[in-house]
Structures are given as C-alpha cells and as structure tokens.
Design a protein around this motif. Structure first.
Motif, PDB file in Angstrom:
ATOM      1  N   VAL A   1       0.862  -1.183   0.000  1.00  0.00           N
ATOM      2  CA  VAL A   1       0.000   0.000   0.000  1.00  0.00           C
ATOM      3  C   VAL A   1       0.903   1.238   0.000  1.00  0.00           C
ATOM      4  O   VAL A   1       1.889   1.298   0.754  1.00  0.00           O
ATOM      5  N   ALA A   2       0.591   2.212  -0.834  1.00  0.00           N
ATOM      6  CA  ALA A   2       1.387   3.427  -0.942  1.00  0.00           C
ATOM      7  C   ALA A   2       1.522   4.110   0.414  1.00  0.00           C
ATOM      8  O   ALA A   2       0.528   4.307   1.129  1.00  0.00           O
ATOM      9  N   GLY A   3       2.743   4.480   0.759  1.00  0.00           N
ATOM     10  CA  GLY A   3       3.010   5.200   2.001  1.00  0.00           C
ATOM     11  C   GLY A   3       2.999   4.338   3.238  1.00  0.00           C
ATOM     12  O   GLY A   3       3.159   4.870   4.343  1.00  0.00           O
ATOM     13  N   GLU A   4       2.818   3.013   3.105  1.00  0.00           N
ATOM     14  CA  GLU A   4       2.764   2.138   4.268  1.00  0.00           C
ATOM     15  C   GLU A   4       3.865   1.070   4.182  1.00  0.00           C
ATOM     16  O   GLU A   4       4.391   0.786   3.111  1.00  0.00           O
ATOM     17  N   THR A   5       4.174   0.468   5.359  1.00  0.00           N
ATOM     18  CA  THR A   5       5.184  -0.576   5.442  1.00  0.00           C
ATOM     19  C   THR A   5       4.549  -1.874   5.918  1.00  0.00           C
ATOM     20  O   THR A   5       3.958  -1.917   7.005  1.00  0.00           O
ATOM     21  N   ALA A   6       4.632  -2.918   5.114  1.00  0.00           N
ATOM     22  CA  ALA A   6       4.118  -4.239   5.489  1.00  0.00           C
ATOM     23  C   ALA A   6       5.216  -5.006   6.228  1.00  0.00           C
ATOM     24  O   ALA A   6       6.405  -4.774   6.028  1.00  0.00           O
ATOM     25  N   THR A   7       4.810  -5.932   7.109  1.00  0.00           N
ATOM     26  CA  THR A   7       5.754  -6.746   7.872  1.00  0.00           C
ATOM     27  C   THR A   7       5.538  -8.213   7.542  1.00  0.00           C
ATOM     28  O   THR A   7       4.417  -8.728   7.654  1.00  0.00           O
ATOM     29  N   VAL A   8       6.615  -8.888   7.142  1.00  0.00           N
ATOM     30  CA  VAL A   8       6.566 -10.319   6.824  1.00  0.00           C
ATOM     31  C   VAL A   8       7.751 -10.996   7.506  1.00  0.00           C
ATOM     32  O   VAL A   8       8.894 -10.817   7.101  1.00  0.00           O
ATOM     33  N   ASN A   9       7.481 -11.764   8.582  1.00  0.00           N
ATOM     34  CA  ASN A   9       8.499 -12.544   9.268  1.00  0.00           C
ATOM     35  C   ASN A   9       8.453 -13.982   8.765  1.00  0.00           C
ATOM     36  O   ASN A   9       7.372 -14.543   8.570  1.00  0.00           O
ATOM     37  N   VAL A  10       9.619 -14.592   8.576  1.00  0.00           N
ATOM     38  CA  VAL A  10       9.682 -15.919   7.968  1.00  0.00           C
ATOM     39  C   VAL A  10      10.625 -16.813   8.769  1.00  0.00           C
ATOM     40  O   VAL A  10      11.713 -16.383   9.159  1.00  0.00           O
ATOM     41  N   VAL A  11      10.155 -18.057   8.995  1.00  0.00           N
ATOM     42  CA  VAL A  11      11.000 -19.068   9.620  1.00  0.00           C
ATOM     43  C   VAL A  11      11.510 -19.987   8.513  1.00  0.00           C
ATOM     44  O   VAL A  11      10.728 -20.608   7.795  1.00  0.00           O
ATOM     45  N   MET A  12      12.842 -20.066   8.353  1.00  0.00           N
ATOM     46  CA  MET A  12      13.452 -20.881   7.306  1.00  0.00           C
ATOM     47  C   MET A  12      13.927 -22.210   7.886  1.00  0.00           C
ATOM     48  O   MET A  12      14.349 -22.286   9.043  1.00  0.00           O
ATOM     49  N   SER A  13      13.876 -23.254   7.073  1.00  0.00           N
ATOM     50  CA  SER A  13      14.335 -24.573   7.513  1.00  0.00           C
ATOM     51  C   SER A  13      15.221 -25.185   6.441  1.00  0.00           C
ATOM     52  O   SER A  13      15.171 -24.806   5.267  1.00  0.00           O
ATOM     53  N   ALA A  14      16.054 -26.146   6.872  1.00  0.00           N
ATOM     54  CA  ALA A  14      17.043 -26.740   5.977  1.00  0.00           C
ATOM     55  C   ALA A  14      16.379 -27.498   4.854  1.00  0.00           C
ATOM     56  O   ALA A  14      15.263 -28.017   4.970  1.00  0.00           O
ATOM     57  N   SER A  15      17.111 -27.563   3.734  1.00  0.00           N
ATOM     58  CA  SER A  15      16.634 -28.248   2.539  1.00  0.00           C
ATOM     59  C   SER A  15      17.463 -29.488   2.300  1.00  0.00           C
ATOM     60  O   SER A  15      18.606 -29.594   2.749  1.00  0.00           O
ATOM     61  N   SER A  16      16.910 -30.438   1.580  1.00  0.00           N
ATOM     62  CA  SER A  16      17.671 -31.618   1.183  1.00  0.00           C
ATOM     63  C   SER A  16      18.450 -31.366  -0.091  1.00  0.00           C
ATOM     64  O   SER A  16      19.205 -32.207  -0.562  1.00  0.00           O
ATOM     65  N   ALA A  17      18.295 -30.178  -0.669  1.00  0.00           N
ATOM     66  CA  ALA A  17      18.980 -29.860  -1.917  1.00  0.00           C
ATOM     67  C   ALA A  17      20.468 -29.635  -1.672  1.00  0.00           C
ATOM     68  O   ALA A  17      20.891 -29.261  -0.594  1.00  0.00           O
ATOM     69  N   SER A  18      21.262 -29.858  -2.664  1.00  0.00           N
ATOM     70  CA  SER A  18      22.700 -29.617  -2.559  1.00  0.00           C
ATOM     71  C   SER A  18      22.968 -28.133  -2.688  1.00  0.00           C
ATOM     72  O   SER A  18      22.123 -27.358  -3.116  1.00  0.00           O
ATOM     73  N   LEU A  19      24.197 -27.749  -2.352  1.00  0.00           N
ATOM     74  CA  LEU A  19      24.577 -26.341  -2.427  1.00  0.00           C
ATOM     75  C   LEU A  19      24.427 -25.793  -3.836  1.00  0.00           C
ATOM     76  O   LEU A  19      24.079 -24.634  -4.034  1.00  0.00           O
ATOM     77  N   ASP A  20      24.681 -26.634  -4.836  1.00  0.00           N
ATOM     78  CA  ASP A  20      24.663 -26.156  -6.209  1.00  0.00           C
ATOM     79  C   ASP A  20      23.262 -25.923  -6.740  1.00  0.00           C
ATOM     80  O   ASP A  20      23.082 -25.341  -7.803  1.00  0.00           O
ATOM     81  N   GLU A  21      22.229 -26.400  -6.014  1.00  0.00           N
ATOM     82  CA  GLU A  21      20.876 -26.278  -6.512  1.00  0.00           C
ATOM     83  C   GLU A  21      20.198 -24.993  -6.095  1.00  0.00           C
ATOM     84  O   GLU A  21      19.090 -24.706  -6.507  1.00  0.00           O
ATOM     85  N   VAL A  22      20.851 -24.211  -5.226  1.00  0.00           N
ATOM     86  CA  VAL A  22      20.263 -22.971  -4.758  1.00  0.00           C
ATOM     87  C   VAL A  22      20.776 -21.813  -5.598  1.00  0.00           C
ATOM     88  O   VAL A  22      21.975 -21.653  -5.794  1.00  0.00           O
TER      89      VAL A  22
END
Length: 923
Positions: A89-110
């Motif tokens: 929204v114009a002139g406003e600040t939204a807040t989005v907090n995120v909890v990240m977790s480990a992946s089974s992907a290899s380093l090269d896949e990110v």
C-alpha cells in the motif's frame, strides 16, 4: 551549476517517488538452530531483480515498491526456498516474518541472485565453504568485535600470520615482505617505504574495510610474485538508502599519557610537514628550517574522529546510483623505556663484547588522515560500474635517546663518562589510489570484468637528525663526539612511486550462470611501476670536538650560521654527489622501473555434486631495470651503474575440492610461483639507522617457489568452523637479509643464501558455546574462536658464496615463528535494539629469528610474549553506541637476544597498557 541542478532534481524526484510507493520489512529466523536470526538470506520480489539480503540480526527491508500484489521469495544456501504473497500500500510498510528450515537440496541447486556484503563472520564462512580454492578472510564485523583498527592488525588474527615487533612487516607461514603481495579490490598497490615491497597495511583504517582476504593457496588469476600469501583489502560500498555515522574516541597509555614527552621540531599536531626537501645550495650557508633540539611537553590523550556518509538513489526499479564517503583522523602518543645491549661475537667459545650498551628512551607520535570516496552505478543487477578514490596522509615522528657506553667510552670502572646518541626521525606518506571497476553479465553464460587503476605514493624522510655527545659526570659537562662521519648529521630522503595497472577477464560458464558444471576464464593482468628514490646526508664535522661543549636542551646554540662562519664546524655531503657546479649538491639516488604482462587460462569443472577441480596456467613476462648513482660500489659493479632483469615464466596452479557432505570439505592445492628481488634489495644504496646500516646487492637473482597444501574443513552450522591443514614450501635460491662483518656494529645486506623449506600445520576453530533465544526480544550468545600454527623452517646455506661466512650450516627463516596461537571468547546479549558485546582476545608468538647472522655472528632472536586485549561495546538503540577497549593488559617485556647459550639480551622494552573509549551516532 548545471550538475548541481541535475543532482537536486534526482533527489527531489526520488523523494516524490517514495511518497507514492510502499515497503516491506521483516525478520528471518533459522528453525534448525533455535530460531536464531538467519543472516545474509536472499529476499527478492519474484519476477524482478529487485532484492536485498538479511543483516546479521536476520532483518531485511525492501523499499520503493509499487502498490499492488507481489510475491516475496526467500532463499538461502541449503535451505528451502519460500514464496509468500504480500500486498503493498502506498506510504505504508508491510511486515513479513519468515521461519526458514534446511533443505535436502545440494549447495549447487540454490540460486543466489543478489549481492551479499562480505562483512560478517557468517557471510565470510559461507564464502569460504563454497569456494573451490583455499581461502581465509576477516570481515568488518570481526574487526569491530576485536577492536582491530587497521588492515595490518587484521591480518594478525588470521591463522599462520605474525609480524616483527615494532615493524609494519607481516610474515605469512614464515615468509616476509618480499614473499607476499598486497592488493586493494584485486588491484596492486605501491609501497610507501624504499626498503619494502609491500605497502604498510596500517595505513588502511578499519572504517574503509569490508573484509581482508588472505589467500595462502594460489590461483592463476593472482600475481605469481608471491610465496607467502596474497593479501586483498576489499573496500566498503554503500548498500543502504541513506547512511550517516559520526564517531569520536579518546585513549591513553599507562606509561605515556600526561607524562613528559619529546617531539621533533617540524610537523604540526595534524602530522603535516611542508618542508620535506632540503634548501642547501651552498655548504657555507646553514639553510635548515627545523630546530636541532626536540620540543618538550606532555603527551596528550590519543584522539580518533570518523565520519561516514552514504546515499543510494533509485533511477528505476532495476537501476541505482550509490555514494559512499568516509573521512577519519587518528593520532597516537607512545613512550618506551628499556635497554639496548652489546653486539657480541663468538670466537673460540669466548664472548667478546664489541658493541655498545645503552639505556633507551623512545618517544613516538603518529597522526593519520584518511579520505575515501566511492560511487557505484548499477544497472538491473547485470552491469555495474564503480570508481574508488582513496587518499591517506600519515606522519610518524620518533625520537630515540640512547645513553650508555661504547668500546672506548665508559668501559673502565673509573671512567665516569657516558655516550649520548640522539636520533630524530620523521616519516611522511601521501598515498593516492584511483580505481575504475566494471562487472558485466552478458546473457546467461558469459561475464566480462575489467579494472584499471592509477596509484601514487610520496614517502618523505625530512631532516633526520643524529647527534652524538660525551657526558662527563665528573665535570657535569656535555661535549660533541665525533668518532665517525655520521655522528652529527642531517639526512633527507624522498621516494616517489607510481603504478598503472589493469586487468581483464572473460568468463564462460558451462551452462547457465547459476546452474552450471563449471567455467573457463581467460584473463590478462598488467602493470607498470616507476620508482625514484634519492637521499643525502649533511655531516657536521667539528674542528675541535673535544672542546666543543653543548647545551643538550638548546642545540641550536651550537648548530647555527655563526659557528659555521667561525669554522667551529663544517658541512660535508660524503654520501651525496657533487655536480660540475660546486655550488649544487645532488643526492645519491636510484631510479627503477618494473613492467609485468601476464595472460592466464583458468578452468573450473564440477565432475559431480561432490568433486570440483580448478586448474590454471599463467604466463608472465617481467622486466626490471634499476639505475643508481652513489659514492659506494659493490664487487663487480661501480658506484654509477645499472642492471636489468628479464624473466619469463609458465606457472601452473591446481585446486581440488571434495565435498564429503553438506558440512565437510576436503581440499588440496599446489602451485609454482617466483620471487623477484625488490628495488632496494638490488640498488647499492646505503640506508643508515642509529646503530645499523643496510645496502642492496646488485648480484641478486629471482627465487623459484613450489607450494602445496591439504586441508580438512567441518562446518557444524552456518557460523561455526573446525579446520585442520598441512602445508609445505620449497624456495630455491632464496633471498634473505643477512648481517655481515663490518666496522659498523650491525651491517646488513641481501643474498641468495641457499634453498629454504617450510613445513607446517594449522588448526582453526569457531564454535558457539551458547546460543539462546530467550524470547522474541531477548537473546544471548557465547562464542569462542582460535587458531594454532606449528611450523618448521630451514634455510640451508650456500657455502660456495665467498662474500659471507655463514655461522653453522643452516638457520630458521627470518620472522618465522615456530608456534603461534590466537584465541578469543565473546559474549553477546541483546534486548530489542539494545546490544552488549564483550570480547577477550589473546595472541602468542614463540621465539623467532629477527635477523640471520653471518661472519661468526649468531642469529638475533625475538623473544615470544603473550598479548591480551579486552573489548566492550554497547548499543543503546539503532542510533547510539559506545565502545571501550584495553590492549596489552599483561604488559610483557619485549626482548631480542643473540642466539648463544647465554642468550645475551640485546634490546628490551615495554609498551604499556593502552585504553580507549569512543561513542558513535548514526542515522
């Protein structure tokens, strides 16, 4: 005026634009590590290149977003990528907090599509983990935590690095100045000292440093004139929309501050001396600007000031211009009191005292000013053009007051006389660095990077004054002593060096840029270096020194035009060159040029998810020409001569990496490099100190270096590391600084003294002992870190060289400490925006060779001492913070001794404990 209007319009447009856009903020946490903040994760608006990275606290912010629906994409190496919708929204600040977790992907896949700043320990560990070659770096965050003030001190926190006490020279795995290389943002730097290859790293204050990288394994894109390490300083750029920070600090030393202090008459408190060249045109006219007598006063507290300013202006959703400006001033008073004891010879197991025994007082004042500016223009994350300008002005003034006895004065018990030697030295540096850098991503598989630099250094030693007196305590008188030519003299030395360098690389990825099996790089490096150095002595020879009495507090009453007119003394330029015009006095000098052209091909291939190989070939052509004119000669060379060295090299490098799993890497590296003699090591110019002299050797030849290393790395989590490595080096025809037999007490030169070997092991660890999120507002962390280096070095003497009589058949290398340990423990407590960090830092380097002895003189050894520092900082809020540090808490005695069974002490002194406190405010 037109430019000002354009800038004002841009700022106004940016401000207006901000009112019609919105923003989003939030915090990223790590589910697998007790919801710790997740630093340096990538946050982008899906479908665009607009993005950012989370900071050390896991916080992020995206600004100037168009109103409407967007999808935020969160990613981090080894973690599941998350996509979350958000409405702006114009002139406003939204807040989005995120909890990240480990992946089974290899380093090269990110896929990482945003730029990560290399300032934090976590980011640098991630970079080290992903790299194919073996690398180590220390970032701005760790510099702050350990109260590191400059790049030189930063290197000492890295495994395998140490230095001589009282010197700017660093040693990497036992190899000193001539075996190392220094760059700024990958481009070469000139030296600020006629006796050194590398620039003094202490000139680069921590306020401009993003990170300092130490590459002890070699790749084909690096300069190959190196056997120890390539040290690269990465300067800061502004990454924030707006930045302003001001800091002030004050410090004191327990044995210096507010006590009696002597300063040289010349430079002012700011460290500026405009009289760097002599004005003598006629030896019958006493045309010196400065007083011969030191100024007496009190040592004031040390002072530090710094200002940082930055601005980023968005030109579009994908392009921006950023500015960064930093300025600083620092000064420091130091006083040391100790002893300088005899030089001794070994002859039929008898100790012969042939030197001098002095009580010493050293007064040192230094002042440094630094200004750096950076402007960067970024286009849609594919193209970036940046310009860096750095100016450093430093001035160091030192007074050494020696009182004692010599071989012919004060030895007998009934001789109540003393020798007083007073040396006043000033070194002034002006460094200019200009760099233009360009990075370009063309399509999905080609990068083209280029850089160009022009650097210049002015190093002046204006009016170094030396006096020698005889103090007779029976008659309470002081008179002139004149046993040698240089006993009462003034010296002027001036160095100018400029360097033009450039590099170009074309990278072809084997597949798309972020999903590829490797890459091939073709590159070119080139540089042209010119150095001019001249120096001249004005010796004061008294007609009747035994009857010339002086007031030691008013030397100008003796050294003046009236006494020169009355023939009390005369002036000679014994080391200068007289021109055809007897009224003009020219200095001794050398003029040198070095040109390097290098081409390389570097290939990196991922055989599978675990094994990656990097192989390179570098071809270099090096030409070095030196011409000198002095009044001394070297066997086979005249006092007016020149020499040319012209060599070509084909140099292979190899780096292998095997990723056992997500947390363990096995590495191996090998390479062939060379070491060229330096300008001052070849030119037979004699540099003289208070009780030593040093001159070059035109017969020097380059060395060949063979390097190998194996390393194991364990990364328990994103901020932890345990590594073990072993390394070995063979240096054929090594170059060393040697002490030779002479009428001068300590006479040094350089020689290809034989083959040298270096073998060692390194252990490094960074561990989180406590990491606890008490609640959403409170957290506490306890971390420990350390590194240990064990090393054995051996120089096998080339006994066929008849210029030197080597003592024994071998020696340890100069500056190589067999055992080095660095350790630190840090506690961090945070409540909302308030944060407290306390760190204890320890360092110990065992006994090491200070100078290699010849002609029946044993090595001079520097005694190992423990050093302990304490650092405390507190952040009251996002704007205001304070810092306190106490250095050298144990205040040990620094000593050098001759390596004989009796270990006769030659020099000893203490530094004192230094404390400082500072406050900073930022917007």
């Amino acid at each position: 005026m037109r430019n000002l209007v354009v800038v004002f319009t841009l700022i106004l447009a940016s401000f207006s634009h901000a009112q019609s856009t919105g923003s989003v903020t939030g915090k990223l946490t790590d589910k697998d590590y007790n919801n710790e903040p997740l630093a340096f994760a990538n946050v982008i608006i899906k479908g665009t290149t607009k993005g950012t990275t989370s900071d050390f606290e896991g916080l992020y912010k995206l600004e100037e977003l168009q109103p409407g629906s967007h999808i935020l994409q969160f990613s981090f190496v080894g973690y599941e990528t998350q996509e979350i919708p958000v409405t702006i929204v114009a002139g406003e600040t939204a807040t989005v907090n995120v909890v990240m977790s480990a992946s089974s992907a290899s380093l090269d896949e990110v896929v990482i599509t945003t730029t990560t700043k290399r300032e934090s320990e976590t980011a640098l560990l991630l970079d080290q983990k992903k790299a194919v070659s073996i690398k180590t770096a220390i970032g701005a965050q760790e510099l702050s935590k350990k109260a590191v003030s400059d790049a030189g001190a930063a290197t000492l926190k890295v495994t395998g690095v140490n230095k001589k006490e009282g010197s700017s020279k660093i040693y990497v795995r036992g190899l000193g100045d001539r075996y190392n290389n220094t760059t700024l943002n990958g481009l070469p730097l000139p030296s600020n000292d006629p006796r050194n290859k590398n620039i003094d790293l202490s000139l680069f204050g921590s306020s401009i440093i993003e990170s300092v990288g130490i590459s002890k394994a070699f790749s084909s894109y690096m300069s190959s004139d190196v056997a120890g390490a390539n040290i690269d300083i990465v300067s800061k750029e502004n990454s924030k929309k707006s930045l302003f920070k001001i800091g002030v600090s004050a410090g004191a030393n327990t044995q210096t501050t507010l006590k009696d202090f002597k300063e040289i008459d010349g430079a002012n408190w700011l460290g500026v001396n405009s009289n760097t060249k002599h004005k003598i045109r006629n030896l019958s006219t006493y045309s010196f600007d400065n007083s011969y007598s030191p100024n007496s006063g009190k040592a004031n507290p040390n002072l530090g000031l710094s200002v940082n300013y930055g601005k980023k202006i968005a030109l579009s959703d994908e392009s921006n211009v950023s500015f960064f400006l930093v300025g600083s001033f620092n000064n420091k008073y130091t006083f040391q009191e100790g002893a300088s004891d005899a030089i001794v010879d070994i002859n039929d197991n008898a100790i012969l005292n042939v030197g001098s025994i002095f009580d010493t007082k050293t007064y040192k004042y230094s002042a440094s000013k630094m200004l750096m500016g950076n402007i960067a223009y970024k286009i849609n994350n594919n193209h970036k053009l940046s310009f860096n300008h750095l100016f450093v002005h430093s001035n160091t003034q030192k007074i050494q007051d020696f009182i004692g006895t010599t071989t012919d004065v004060g030895r007998d018990s009934d001789d109540n006389r003393l020798v007083n030697v007073l040396l006043q030295t000033e070194i002034q540096n002006k460094l200019f660095v200009n760099q233009l850098l360009s990075t370009n991503k063309l399509g999905e598989s080609i990068d083209v990077n280029a850089a160009l630099s022009y650097n210049a250094i002015y190093n002046d030693e204006p009016d170094r004054r030396k006096n020698t007196f005889i103090i007779n305590n029976d008659t309470n008188t002081t008179r002139i002593s004149q046993n040698a030519v240089r006993d009462n003299s003034r010296f002027y030395g001036n160095l100018f060096e400029n360097n033009i360098a450039g590099k170009l690389s074309i990278i072809k990825y084997l597949g798309e840029r972020y999903e590829n099996k490797g890459k091939v790089t073709l590159g070119y490096n080139g540089s042209i270096t010119d150095r001019k150095f001249d120096g001249i002595y004005f010796d004061h020879n008294f007609t009747n020194p035994r009857n010339t009495f002086v007031d030691i507090n008013n030397l100008d009453s003796t050294f003046n035009q009236n006494n020169l007119d009355n023939a009390f003394f005369g002036i000679e330029t014994s080391r200068g060159r007289n021109s055809d015009d007897a009224e003009t006095y020219l200095p001794q000098l050398y003029d040198a040029e070095k040109t390097i052209h290098a081409a390389y091909i570097d290939a990196m291939f991922k055989f599978n998810d675990k094994f990656t190989a990097n192989v390179g070939i570098r071809a270099e052509d090096i030409k070095m020409d030196i011409e000198w004119s002095t009044n001394i000669s070297f066997p086979g060379f005249s006092s007016n001569s020149k020499i040319a060295l012209d060599k070509q090299y084909i140099l292979p490098t190899l780096n292998l990496k095997y990723q056992v799993n997500e947390k363990i890497n096995l590495r191996a590296s090998g390479g062939v490099t060379y070491t060229y003699p330096q300008f001052k090591e070849i030119a037979p110019f004699t540099y003289e100190g208070i009780n030593f002299q040093e001159s070059g050797n035109p017969a020097l030849l380059p060395s060949d270096n063979y390097n190998g290393e194996l390393k194991f790395e364990l990364f328990p989590n994103k901020s932890e590391l345990i590594s073990i490595g072993v390394f070995g080096k063979l240096i054929q025809n090594s170059i060393n600084r040697l002490e030779r037999n002479s009428a001068i007490e300590r006479d040094f030169t350089f020689d290809n003294s034989g083959d040298a070997t270096v073998f060692g092991a390194e252990l490094e660890g960074k561990l989180n002992i406590l990491s606890k999120e008490i609640d959403d507002e409170k957290s506490q962390h306890l971390t420990i870190g350390g590194n240990i280096t064990l090393m054995k070095t051996e120089l096998k003497y080339n006994t066929t060289n008849t210029l030197f009589n080597y003592t024994g058949g071998s020696s340890e290398l100069e500056g190589a400490s067999p055992f080095t340990i660095n350790a630190d423990v840090s506690y961090r407590f945070k409540v909302n925006e308030k944060e407290t960090i306390s760190t204890l830092v320890f360092n110990y380097q065992s006994d090491k060779v200070y100078s290699i002895g010849t002609n029946f003189k044993e090595n001079i050894v520097e005694k190992g001492v423990p050093l302990l520092d304490f650092v405390f900082s507190h952040k009251f809020n996002k704007n205001l913070s304070v810092k306190f540090n106490a250095k050298n808490l144990l205040n040990p005695s620094f000593e050098r001794y001759r390596d004989i069974p009796e270990k006769l002490t030659m020099n000893t002194y203490k530094r004192g404990t230094s404390i400082s406190a500072g406050i900073s405010y930022s917007l």
